[in-house]
Scaffold this motif. Sequence first.
Motif, PDB file in Angstrom:
ATOM      1  N   GLY A  15       0.811  -1.220   0.000  1.00 11.38           N
ATOM      2  CA  GLY A  15       0.000   0.000   0.000  1.00 11.38           C
ATOM      3  C   GLY A  15       0.838   1.261   0.000  1.00 11.38           C
ATOM      4  O   GLY A  15       0.533   2.220  -0.717  1.00 11.38           O
ATOM      5  N   ASN A  16       1.898   1.275   0.779  1.00 10.57           N
ATOM      6  CA  ASN A  16       2.769   2.448   0.820  1.00 10.57           C
ATOM      7  C   ASN A  16       3.582   2.590  -0.457  1.00 10.57           C
ATOM      8  O   ASN A  16       3.914   3.704  -0.862  1.00 10.57           O
ATOM      9  CB  ASN A  16       3.686   2.389   2.042  1.00 10.57           C
ATOM     10  N   LYS A  17       3.904   1.471  -1.109  1.00  9.42           N
ATOM     11  CA  LYS A  17       4.569   1.554  -2.412  1.00  9.42           C
ATOM     12  C   LYS A  17       3.656   2.237  -3.425  1.00  9.42           C
ATOM     13  O   LYS A  17       4.093   3.100  -4.183  1.00  9.42           O
ATOM     14  CB  LYS A  17       4.951   0.160  -2.916  1.00  9.42           C
ATOM     15  N   LEU A  18       2.381   1.844  -3.438  1.00 11.42           N
ATOM     16  CA  LEU A  18       1.421   2.468  -4.346  1.00 11.42           C
ATOM     17  C   LEU A  18       1.261   3.956  -4.044  1.00 11.42           C
ATOM     18  O   LEU A  18       1.241   4.788  -4.948  1.00 11.42           O
ATOM     19  CB  LEU A  18       0.072   1.766  -4.264  1.00 11.42           C
ATOM     20  N   LEU A  19       1.154   4.275  -2.778  1.00  8.17           N
ATOM     21  CA  LEU A  19       0.983   5.676  -2.382  1.00  8.17           C
ATOM     22  C   LEU A  19       2.211   6.508  -2.752  1.00  8.17           C
ATOM     23  O   LEU A  19       2.085   7.598  -3.310  1.00  8.17           O
ATOM     24  CB  LEU A  19       0.714   5.761  -0.873  1.00  8.17           C
ATOM     25  N   ALA A  20       3.398   5.988  -2.460  1.00  5.79           N
ATOM     26  CA  ALA A  20       4.627   6.716  -2.794  1.00  5.79           C
ATOM     27  C   ALA A  20       4.789   6.845  -4.306  1.00  5.79           C
ATOM     28  O   ALA A  20       5.225   7.886  -4.808  1.00  5.79           O
ATOM     29  CB  ALA A  20       5.840   6.019  -2.181  1.00  5.79           C
ATOM     30  N   GLY A  21       4.420   5.808  -5.059  1.00  4.62           N
ATOM     31  CA  GLY A  21       4.498   5.878  -6.514  1.00  4.62           C
ATOM     32  C   GLY A  21       3.563   6.920  -7.090  1.00  4.62           C
ATOM     33  O   GLY A  21       3.943   7.693  -7.968  1.00  4.62           O
ATOM     34  N   LEU A  22       2.341   6.974  -6.585  1.00  4.27           N
ATOM     35  CA  LEU A  22       1.384   7.991  -7.018  1.00  4.27           C
ATOM     36  C   LEU A  22       1.879   9.386  -6.647  1.00  4.27           C
ATOM     37  O   LEU A  22       1.841  10.314  -7.456  1.00  4.27           O
ATOM     38  CB  LEU A  22       0.011   7.727  -6.394  1.00  4.27           C
ATOM     39  N   PHE A  23       2.360   9.517  -5.436  1.00  7.20           N
ATOM     40  CA  PHE A  23       2.859  10.801  -4.959  1.00  7.20           C
ATOM     41  C   PHE A  23       3.995  11.305  -5.845  1.00  7.20           C
ATOM     42  O   PHE A  23       4.004  12.463  -6.259  1.00  7.20           O
ATOM     43  CB  PHE A  23       3.339  10.649  -3.509  1.00  7.20           C
ATOM     44  N   HIS A  24       4.935  10.425  -6.167  1.00  6.85           N
ATOM     45  CA  HIS A  24       6.080  10.839  -6.980  1.00  6.85           C
ATOM     46  C   HIS A  24       5.736  10.972  -8.456  1.00  6.85           C
ATOM     47  O   HIS A  24       6.489  11.590  -9.196  1.00  6.85           O
ATOM     48  CB  HIS A  24       7.258   9.887  -6.771  1.00  6.85           C
ATOM     49  N   GLY A  25       4.605  10.442  -8.881  1.00  6.95           N
ATOM     50  CA  GLY A  25       4.135  10.675 -10.232  1.00  6.95           C
ATOM     51  C   GLY A  25       3.478  12.031 -10.395  1.00  6.95           C
ATOM     52  O   GLY A  25       3.477  12.617 -11.467  1.00  6.95           O
ATOM     53  N   VAL A  26       2.937  12.558  -9.316  1.00 10.45           N
ATOM     54  CA  VAL A  26       2.242  13.844  -9.350  1.00 10.45           C
ATOM     55  C   VAL A  26       3.168  14.999  -8.963  1.00 10.45           C
ATOM     56  O   VAL A  26       3.106  16.077  -9.545  1.00 10.45           O
ATOM     57  CB  VAL A  26       1.011  13.801  -8.406  1.00 10.45           C
ATOM     58  N   MET A  27       4.027  14.793  -8.022  1.00  7.88           N
ATOM     59  CA  MET A  27       4.839  15.880  -7.491  1.00  7.88           C
ATOM     60  C   MET A  27       5.776  16.562  -8.485  1.00  7.88           C
ATOM     61  O   MET A  27       5.942  17.781  -8.408  1.00  7.88           O
ATOM     62  CB  MET A  27       5.666  15.405  -6.289  1.00  7.88           C
ATOM     63  N   PRO A  28       6.395  15.885  -9.440  1.00  5.34           N
ATOM     64  CA  PRO A  28       7.255  16.614 -10.380  1.00  5.34           C
ATOM     65  C   PRO A  28       6.499  17.659 -11.180  1.00  5.34           C
ATOM     66  O   PRO A  28       7.067  18.633 -11.638  1.00  5.34           O
ATOM     67  CB  PRO A  28       7.795  15.529 -11.307  1.00  5.34           C
ATOM     68  N   ARG A  29       5.208  17.466 -11.359  1.00  6.32           N
ATOM     69  CA  ARG A  29       4.407  18.407 -12.131  1.00  6.32           C
ATOM     70  C   ARG A  29       3.975  19.613 -11.309  1.00  6.32           C
ATOM     71  O   ARG A  29       3.624  20.634 -11.854  1.00  6.32           O
ATOM     72  CB  ARG A  29       3.163  17.709 -12.657  1.00  6.32           C
TER      73      ARG A  29
END
Length: 109
Positions: A15-29
């Motif tokens: 679950g935290n892998k999914l959350l961190a992946g989503l977070f890092h997919g959005v944050m660069p933008r």
Amino acid sequence: MLSEWRNTLGGLDFGNKLLAGLFHGVMPRTAGFNSVDVGAMHSSTLLINDVLMFIGGGSAGTSGGIKVTTFALLAFVILAEIRGEPTVHVMGRRISPRLSHPNRVRTTL
């Protein structure tokens, strides 16, 4: 997320892998925050991060970059050029040459 599954995300549960992946997919933008060590990321992940920062967010947003709509227009213009088409068509509509080929527009003073 996929390129960092066993690297920077390796110590997290599913679950935290999914959350961190989503977070890092959005944050660069948008904001540039991070929740894992960016310095330990693979070079392929950093390249994806750079591409996301270059593209940026939506046209109504405050994020940096060239914006998603500009990136999409560039992709359709490149596709039309590769196909040898004189005009750019997207979903059955023609994009004005004024938008897709600014160097071909005549200006009047």
